[in-house]
Write a protein that holds these residues in place. Structure first.
Motif, mmCIF file in Angstrom:
data_model
loop_
_atom_site.group_PDB
_atom_site.id
_atom_site.type_symbol
_atom_site.label_atom_id
_atom_site.label_comp_id
_atom_site.label_asym_id
_atom_site.label_seq_id
_atom_site.Cartn_x
_atom_site.Cartn_y
_atom_site.Cartn_z
ATOM 1 N N ILE A 26 0.871 -1.360 -0.029
ATOM 2 C CA ILE A 26 -0.136 0.009 0.133
ATOM 3 C C ILE A 26 0.855 1.174 -0.092
ATOM 4 C CG2 ILE A 26 -1.673 1.571 1.365
ATOM 5 C CD1 ILE A 26 -2.846 -1.377 2.302
ATOM 6 N N GLY A 27 1.822 1.418 0.964
ATOM 7 C CA GLY A 27 2.540 2.483 1.059
ATOM 8 C C GLY A 27 3.442 2.732 -0.339
ATOM 9 N N LEU A 30 1.709 4.469 -3.311
ATOM 10 C CA LEU A 30 1.515 5.818 -3.195
ATOM 11 C C LEU A 30 3.003 6.250 -3.629
ATOM 12 C CD1 LEU A 30 0.136 8.400 -2.314
ATOM 13 C CD2 LEU A 30 1.030 7.958 -0.303
ATOM 14 N N VAL A 33 3.062 6.243 -7.417
ATOM 15 C CA VAL A 33 2.085 7.119 -7.830
ATOM 16 C C VAL A 33 2.759 8.543 -8.022
ATOM 17 C CG1 VAL A 33 -0.206 8.448 -7.764
ATOM 18 C CG2 VAL A 33 0.034 5.765 -7.600
ATOM 19 N N ILE A 34 3.387 8.959 -7.091
ATOM 20 C CA ILE A 34 3.958 10.088 -6.950
ATOM 21 C C ILE A 34 5.141 10.316 -7.987
ATOM 22 C CG2 ILE A 34 5.319 11.752 -5.503
ATOM 23 C CD1 ILE A 34 3.651 10.709 -3.131
ATOM 24 N N ILE A 130 -1.890 3.885 -10.583
ATOM 25 C CA ILE A 130 -2.929 4.418 -9.793
ATOM 26 C C ILE A 130 -3.858 3.303 -9.444
ATOM 27 C CG2 ILE A 130 -4.868 6.135 -9.651
ATOM 28 C CD1 ILE A 130 -3.266 7.984 -11.456
ATOM 29 N N PHE A 133 -2.583 0.964 -6.901
ATOM 30 C CA PHE A 133 -2.493 1.420 -5.395
ATOM 31 C C PHE A 133 -4.088 1.648 -5.010
ATOM 32 C CE2 PHE A 133 -3.060 5.705 -3.394
ATOM 33 C CZ PHE A 133 -2.564 5.308 -2.123
ATOM 34 N N LEU A 137 -5.762 -0.255 -1.657
ATOM 35 C CA LEU A 137 -6.424 0.459 -0.445
ATOM 36 C C LEU A 137 -7.766 -0.135 -0.354
ATOM 37 C CD1 LEU A 137 -5.848 4.223 -1.430
ATOM 38 C CD2 LEU A 137 -4.951 2.959 0.442
ATOM 39 N N TRP A 189 -4.725 2.504 7.001
ATOM 40 C CA TRP A 189 -4.358 3.092 5.799
ATOM 41 C C TRP A 189 -2.994 3.754 6.092
ATOM 42 C CZ3 TRP A 189 -9.217 5.358 3.051
ATOM 43 C CH2 TRP A 189 -9.499 4.545 2.149
ATOM 44 N N ILE A 193 1.282 3.306 4.854
ATOM 45 C CA ILE A 193 1.831 4.338 3.900
ATOM 46 C C ILE A 193 3.014 4.773 4.579
ATOM 47 C CG2 ILE A 193 1.698 6.787 3.186
ATOM 48 C CD1 ILE A 193 -1.168 6.409 2.722
ATOM 49 N N VAL A 227 6.421 12.399 2.100
ATOM 50 C CA VAL A 227 5.204 11.603 2.363
ATOM 51 C C VAL A 227 5.320 10.811 3.855
ATOM 52 C CG1 VAL A 227 4.233 9.185 2.042
ATOM 53 C CG2 VAL A 227 5.171 10.526 0.204
#
Length: 459
Positions: A26-27, A30, A33-34, A130, A133, A137, A189, A193, A227
């Motif tokens: 999960i983390g 993200l 994606v960034i 995305i 990710f 989630l 969550w 992350i 982050v």
């Protein structure tokens, strides 16, 4: 040992091992994606190389996570048959939703994420990142909903009596949005992350210390630090909200978390200490009335203590709940301090000047992992003796025909298999990190065959 203790140990072992991997995916999702978003916006190939490197790490984590998660489903049927029958209608809905809406989404786009660089446009690939990710989630949503229902049941009625009793859904959305689900989901969550962000921090700190791949390691470290800083601060607020929910719906758990016995007195907040459950005393460094203030806004407000509950309706391992809870809080506080200090040095332009700080970040990957495990043990040990709070006791949820010897045998087998998987995971992870990011060339060079035919498979 009796069957109940062995069955609990086996499930705790399997789920604790499994829980290493989903938070990382999960983390890390993200962060991917960034990074890929920055690549599309700036065209800077440093971000592309970073993304492609971390996708290989992500694929490894995802694969091990799936393999270790399957075993738990079998344990429900073998060791916890009565429990499975009791919650089957509830869990069946939540876990089916996870498979349909989450796992299918995540795994469906995973192939594009891993193998799509030469086959789809950059924007399509970004969309697949995305979606993977979001899938991770959504997967957490339904798992947390199912577990939260055990903590604060809602939207159900009981059908049958005795061994034939089971819970049936009367209001699906009341079950989904049970009193603790949203607060616990946000807490999970953010913890996930942080696990992914600190993994990225750790690996890039190691590169910086060894002066390897600096052109990629330094910007990647900054992304992960940003982050980690934001979400470590957010975790402070979600943690408080989650604890506030515990005070309302699971007062025995709250009392165990702070070793509070006397309902007529204010509740102190311990920074650390020890609980003598036999004599009903807690000693340690404390803030007088601190828990009362956090719950009621009044340092002298009384809070219900453990002595107000029947001995068979309150946690038996009070000191364990106390220690795991305070370990989680200490690690969360440490992550806030570490990330804020790192961010301050970044602002001063001195982030990479402190080798001792980079060494701390290199080992900081352990912090969210330990914190996640401590939080889970706090939640589950604090719920005891209930497997479904207020409805079904743990001792009543066991399978009636499973013997202690059978559980010991399977526990030994699981332990051996998990040791092999963990060693394999560490070996492959170390190999990929040692190899480091690869300069794949421009997209045009890749498409023209200037590079290896399939660099992702090769590396």
């Amino acid at each position: 040992m009796d069957v109940e203790i062995l069955a609990r140990i086996q499930f705790a072992f399997t789920i604790a091992f499994h829980y290493i991997y989903p938070p990382l995916s999960i983390g890390l999702g993200l962060v991917l994606v960034i990074m890929e978003g920055l690549y599309l916006k700036t065209g800077n190939r440093i971000y592309e190389q970073a993304v492609r490197f971390w996708i290989r790490i992500f694929a490894l984590i995802f694969g091990i996570g799936v393999a270790t998660g399957i075993i738990m489903e079998f344990e429900f049927g073998t060791n916890w048959a009565t429990y499975s029958k009791y919650v089957g209608d509830i869990f069946g809905s939540a876990l089916a939703a996870e498979g349909i809406f989450a796992f299918a989404l995540e795994s469906g786009f995973l192939g594009v994420l891993i193998f799509g660089w030469k086959r789809v446009s950059p924007r399509v690939h970004f969309i697949s990142t995305i979606m993977v990710f979001f899938g991770s989630l959504f997967s957490a949503v339904w798992i947390v909903v199912a577990n939260s229902w055990q903590q604060t049941p809602a939207g159900y009625h009981i059908v049958g009596e005795g061994l034939k009793a089971r819970a049936e859904i009367t209001d699906f959305w009341a079950m989904v949005f049970n009193p603790s689900s949203i607060d616990r989901l946000l807490h999970v969550w953010i913890a996930a992350i942080l696990a992914g962000a600190f993994l990225v921090l750790s690996v890039n700190a190691w590169y910086i210390l060894h002066k390897k791949h600096l052109e990629i390691a330094r910007p990647s470290f900054k992304i992960a630090l940003a982050v980690a800083t934001v979400f470590s601060l957010l975790q402070l607020f979600t943690g408080h909200r989650s604890a506030d929910g515990v005070s309302k719906y699971q007062p025995a758990k709250l009392a165990a978390m702070e070793g509070h016995y006397d309902s007529s007195s204010r509740a102190d907040m311990y920074l650390f200490g020890y609980v003598d459950n036999r004599n009903g005393r807690t000693s340690g460094l404390k803030i007088p009335g601190g828990l009362s203030f956090l719950v009621h806004g009044d340092f002298n407000a009384p809070i219900r203590g453990l002595r107000s509950f029947k001995p068979d309706e309150r946690p038996s391992q009070v000191n364990s709940v106390f220690q795991f809870y305070h370990l989680m809080v200490a690690i969360g506080t440490g992550m806030i301090a570490l990330t804020l200090f790192g961010s301050w040095l970044w602002w001063k332009g001195k982030l990479f000047d402190k080798r001792w700080l980079m060494w701390i970040f290199a080992y900081s990957v352990l912090l969210p992992q330990i914190g996640n495990q401590a939080g889970w043990f706090t939640a589950e040990l604090g719920r005891q003796p209930w497997v479904v709070y207020g409805l079904l006791k743990t001792s009543d949820g066991l399978s009636k025909i499973v013997t202690a010897n059978q559980i010991i045998f399977s526990l030994i087998l699981f332990t051996l298999v998990y040791i092999v998987l963990f060693v394999l995971f560490l070996f492959l992870m170390h190999r990929k990190i040692e190899h480091g990011p690869v300069d794949y060339g421009t997209r045009e060079e890749i498409e023209d065959g200037a590079r290896r035919d399939n660099p992702i498979l090769e590396h």
